[in-house]
Write an enzyme that holds these catalytic residues in place. Structure first.
Site, PDB file in Angstrom:
ATOM      1  N   ASP A   1       0.722  -1.238   0.093  1.00 50.63           N
ATOM      2  CA  ASP A   1       0.020  -0.031   0.115  1.00 50.63           C
ATOM      3  C   ASP A   1       0.691   1.175   0.159  1.00 50.63           C
ATOM      4  OD1 ASP A   1      -2.241  -1.716   0.242  1.00 50.63           O
ATOM      5  OD2 ASP A   1      -2.395  -1.544   2.366  1.00 50.63           O
ATOM      6  N   GLN A   2       0.066   2.274  -0.458  1.00 48.56           N
ATOM      7  CA  GLN A   2       1.131   3.507  -0.424  1.00 48.56           C
ATOM      8  C   GLN A   2       1.790   3.837   1.009  1.00 48.56           C
ATOM      9  OE1 GLN A   2       0.850   7.161   1.499  1.00 48.56           O
ATOM     10  NE2 GLN A   2      -1.340   6.370   1.438  1.00 48.56           N
TER      11      GLN A   2
END
Ligand code: URA
Length: 240
Positions: free
Chosen positions: A110-111
């Site tokens: 994920d970011q």
């Protein structure tokens, strides 16, 4: 293999651009400028300097990267810079190998997740590591919002049900190194799996870091945003 073809395969541009770089004196092979675009060399391990960039040729690009937060793993990111912007131009521009479109992240983080990310243009490696049959364990260091205890550990080991599948997903291993610090080992790779498993036991992930894939640990001296080639010994650790 001809030097112009080696440069092309390594991602230094089209064959015409690569021939031009050589003829204009921008390419040194083992410290010596080579002006002959058709000179023959063995490509694997060849040490080049191309317009000042030191480069060791690898037929297959297999690298590890310490992903910082605030970076998306997508080629076409929606809100944050792409992880591919952290790679040097030759790795971003390598020509496609059979079905593989250049260098690709193997799975995504994920970011806001940090840590060990593998990227490659080796289709077999992507397939092996992505396949549930090989079930390569991945270790995540999870900072929790609330203190957790034995009950949550037992739930994660026994299996929790996520919203997209009635079959429970289990942690392969988990331990609390501190009441708010969980080390979780997963063999699956479902979307947001750690965050959803932690939510399923009534807690919340405050920070997430991947520290290990198979037997390969993120090296302590690889700073966030840096990358490094995977050596044969590293590949053995993730494929064993
Ligand atoms: N699980 C998550 O929830 N996020 C990641 O980035 C990786 C695993």
């Amino acid at each position: 293999m001809q030097l112009q073809d080696i440069l092309y395969a390594q991602g230094f541009g089209t064959r015409r651009v690569c021939a031009g770089l050589i003829q204009q004196g921008h390419v040194a092979v083992h410290e010596t400028v080579c002006l002959d675009a058709t000179a023959e060399f063995d490509d694997e391990g060849l040490r080049l300097r191309v317009q000042g960039l030191e480069w060791v040729c690898h037929r297959r690009a297999c690298i590890m990267l310490n992903k910082p937060a605030g970076i998306e793993c997508s080629q076409k990111p929606s809100a944050w810079p792409s992880v591919y912007t952290l790679l040097p131009a030759p790795l971003r521009q390598r020509p496609n190998k059979s079905a593989v479109q250049g260098v690709q992240a193997i799975g995504r983080l994920d970011q806001d997740t940090t840590g060990l990310l593998l990227l490659t243009d080796d289709g077999q490696l992507i397939h092996r590591l992505a396949s549930p049959r090989h079930a390569v364990p991945k270790v995540y260091e999870v900072t929790l919002k609330h203190p957790a205890g034995e009950r949550e550990l037992q739930q994660l080991l026994a299996g929790v049900v996520l919203d997209d599948d009635p079959r429970p997903v289990r942690a392969a291993a988990c331990e609390l190194t501190d009441p708010q610090y969980l080390r979780l080992t997963l063999t699956g790779g479902k979307y947001h799996q750690v965050k959803r498993m932690v939510a399923a036991v009534g807690n919340r992930v405050e920070a997430l870091h991947r520290s290990q894939i198979g037997g390969l640990k993120l090296p302590a001296d690889l700073a966030p945003g840096q990358w490094r080639w995977l050596e044969a010994a590293d590949l053995a650790l993730i494929q064993s």
